[in-house]
Design a protein around this motif. Sequence first.
Motif, PDB file in Angstrom:
ATOM      1  N   UNK A  66     -36.437 -26.496  49.769  1.00 32.83           N
ATOM      2  CA  UNK A  66     -36.870 -25.445  48.846  1.00 32.83           C
ATOM      3  C   UNK A  66     -36.400 -25.788  47.432  1.00 32.83           C
ATOM      4  N   UNK A  67     -37.344 -25.700  46.493  1.00 31.57           N
ATOM      5  CA  UNK A  67     -37.012 -25.844  45.075  1.00 31.57           C
ATOM      6  C   UNK A  67     -37.462 -24.569  44.377  1.00 31.57           C
ATOM      7  N   UNK A  68     -36.572 -24.010  43.583  1.00 36.89           N
ATOM      8  CA  UNK A  68     -36.867 -22.760  42.870  1.00 36.89           C
ATOM      9  C   UNK A  68     -36.535 -22.959  41.393  1.00 36.89           C
ATOM     10  N   UNK A  69     -37.428 -22.502  40.541  1.00 37.87           N
ATOM     11  CA  UNK A  69     -37.167 -22.489  39.103  1.00 37.87           C
ATOM     12  C   UNK A  69     -36.704 -21.091  38.734  1.00 37.87           C
ATOM     13  N   UNK A  70     -35.581 -21.013  38.065  1.00 38.74           N
ATOM     14  CA  UNK A  70     -35.037 -19.723  37.644  1.00 38.74           C
ATOM     15  C   UNK A  70     -35.130 -19.586  36.134  1.00 38.74           C
ATOM     16  N   UNK A  71     -35.628 -18.437  35.694  1.00 41.72           N
ATOM     17  CA  UNK A  71     -35.565 -18.073  34.288  1.00 41.72           C
ATOM     18  C   UNK A  71     -34.388 -17.131  34.126  1.00 41.72           C
ATOM     19  N   UNK A  72     -33.443 -17.500  33.272  1.00 42.77           N
ATOM     20  CA  UNK A  72     -32.216 -16.709  33.084  1.00 42.77           C
ATOM     21  C   UNK A  72     -32.218 -16.109  31.681  1.00 42.77           C
ATOM     22  N   UNK A  96     -30.095 -28.521  39.727  1.00 45.72           N
ATOM     23  CA  UNK A  96     -30.481 -29.889  39.382  1.00 45.72           C
ATOM     24  C   UNK A  96     -30.656 -30.094  37.886  1.00 45.72           C
ATOM     25  N   UNK A  97     -31.220 -29.110  37.199  1.00 42.07           N
ATOM     26  CA  UNK A  97     -31.392 -29.218  35.750  1.00 42.07           C
ATOM     27  C   UNK A  97     -31.063 -27.880  35.104  1.00 42.07           C
ATOM     28  N   UNK A  98     -30.545 -27.953  33.885  1.00 40.02           N
ATOM     29  CA  UNK A  98     -30.247 -26.783  33.064  1.00 40.02           C
ATOM     30  C   UNK A  98     -30.922 -27.032  31.726  1.00 40.02           C
ATOM     31  N   UNK A  99     -31.879 -26.181  31.376  1.00 41.34           N
ATOM     32  CA  UNK A  99     -32.605 -26.340  30.123  1.00 41.34           C
ATOM     33  C   UNK A  99     -32.413 -25.099  29.265  1.00 41.34           C
ATOM     34  N   UNK A 100     -31.891 -25.277  28.060  1.00 46.10           N
ATOM     35  CA  UNK A 100     -31.768 -24.191  27.093  1.00 46.10           C
ATOM     36  C   UNK A 100     -33.115 -24.118  26.388  1.00 46.10           C
ATOM     37  N   UNK A 101     -33.798 -22.983  26.508  1.00 39.40           N
ATOM     38  CA  UNK A 101     -35.176 -22.893  26.036  1.00 39.40           C
ATOM     39  C   UNK A 101     -35.360 -21.734  25.054  1.00 39.40           C
ATOM     40  N   UNK A 103     -37.967 -18.636  24.035  1.00 40.18           N
ATOM     41  CA  UNK A 103     -39.062 -17.836  24.580  1.00 40.18           C
ATOM     42  C   UNK A 103     -38.543 -16.670  25.385  1.00 40.18           C
ATOM     43  N   UNK A 104     -39.216 -16.383  26.483  1.00 42.08           N
ATOM     44  CA  UNK A 104     -38.894 -15.230  27.304  1.00 42.08           C
ATOM     45  C   UNK A 104     -37.488 -15.316  27.911  1.00 42.08           C
ATOM     46  N   UNK A 105     -37.048 -16.542  28.227  1.00 39.22           N
ATOM     47  CA  UNK A 105     -35.737 -16.752  28.852  1.00 39.22           C
ATOM     48  C   UNK A 105     -34.841 -17.549  27.921  1.00 39.22           C
ATOM     49  N   UNK A 106     -33.560 -17.469  28.199  1.00 37.19           N
ATOM     50  CA  UNK A 106     -32.603 -18.285  27.461  1.00 37.19           C
ATOM     51  C   UNK A 106     -32.417 -19.650  28.127  1.00 37.19           C
ATOM     52  N   UNK A 107     -32.506 -19.662  29.471  1.00 42.87           N
ATOM     53  CA  UNK A 107     -32.310 -20.891  30.235  1.00 42.87           C
ATOM     54  C   UNK A 107     -33.333 -20.983  31.353  1.00 42.87           C
ATOM     55  N   UNK A 108     -33.656 -22.209  31.703  1.00 45.51           N
ATOM     56  CA  UNK A 108     -34.494 -22.500  32.871  1.00 45.51           C
ATOM     57  C   UNK A 108     -33.704 -23.451  33.747  1.00 45.51           C
ATOM     58  N   UNK A 109     -33.558 -23.098  35.025  1.00 43.58           N
ATOM     59  CA  UNK A 109     -32.816 -23.911  35.978  1.00 43.58           C
ATOM     60  C   UNK A 109     -33.744 -24.394  37.075  1.00 43.58           C
ATOM     61  N   UNK A 110     -33.498 -25.600  37.539  1.00 47.87           N
ATOM     62  CA  UNK A 110     -34.177 -26.104  38.742  1.00 47.87           C
ATOM     63  C   UNK A 110     -33.118 -26.147  39.830  1.00 47.87           C
ATOM     64  N   UNK A 111     -33.342 -25.389  40.892  1.00 44.40           N
ATOM     65  CA  UNK A 111     -32.363 -25.243  41.965  1.00 44.40           C
ATOM     66  C   UNK A 111     -32.981 -25.748  43.266  1.00 44.40           C
ATOM     67  N   UNK A 112     -32.227 -26.569  44.006  1.00 41.91           N
ATOM     68  CA  UNK A 112     -32.679 -26.991  45.321  1.00 41.91           C
ATOM     69  C   UNK A 112     -31.785 -26.358  46.379  1.00 41.91           C
ATOM     70  N   UNK A 113     -32.392 -26.039  47.513  1.00 42.18           N
ATOM     71  CA  UNK A 113     -31.649 -25.426  48.624  1.00 42.18           C
ATOM     72  C   UNK A 113     -32.267 -25.905  49.933  1.00 42.18           C
ATOM     73  N   UNK A 114     -31.509 -25.720  51.018  1.00 41.67           N
ATOM     74  CA  UNK A 114     -32.002 -26.164  52.330  1.00 41.67           C
ATOM     75  C   UNK A 114     -33.196 -25.332  52.784  1.00 41.67           C
ATOM     76  N   UNK A 137     -35.285 -14.460  36.905  1.00 42.22           N
ATOM     77  CA  UNK A 137     -36.649 -14.463  37.428  1.00 42.22           C
ATOM     78  C   UNK A 137     -36.823 -15.762  38.197  1.00 42.22           C
ATOM     79  N   UNK A 138     -37.369 -15.698  39.422  1.00 43.55           N
ATOM     80  CA  UNK A 138     -37.473 -16.877  40.269  1.00 43.55           C
ATOM     81  C   UNK A 138     -38.926 -17.233  40.551  1.00 43.55           C
TER      82      UNK A 138
END
Length: 152
Positions: A66-72, A96-101, A103-114, A137-138
């Motif tokens: 599972x890969x999920x993109x989170x808007x923080x 996996x990644x932390x992006x300072x962006x 727009x609507x969010x301050x950060x975008x994360x790429x998260x992997x899980x089993x 937001x996921x």
Amino acid sequence: MIALDEIDHALLRALGQDATQSAGALGRELGLSQPATWRRIRRLQEAGIITGRKLELDAGKLGFGVTVFLGIRLATKGRVSLEDFERAVSAIPEVQTVEHILGMYDYRLRVTARDIADFERVLRRRVMTLPGVGSVDANVLLSEERRPGPLG
């Protein structure tokens, strides 16, 4: 900044497809000698155009399905420094990644899980407890297609 010719662009495209190729193999593909190819690669590295070579792992084959993109959105930017948030989120191994962006969010994360249950654990115990987190937001990744970049 250095001027790039067609051979440089072709070399970058070839390395973008497979960065493990030897200078000899690349040279044969481009009609150059191995030493001439090596010199071009070194020049591109010294100019900062080639910044490294990356190992890509298949997360699914490693048990991370599972890969999920989170808007923080941070709650209040003044109370928690961006550096504190970035340091804390970077310590989470599933991120996996932390992006300072902007727009609507301050950060975008790429998260992997089993699996989804594992993702929920990461979200509740690790992400939601980070300093300054206001809302999350996921978006679950369904499929991913690799597209050639500007050199492709």
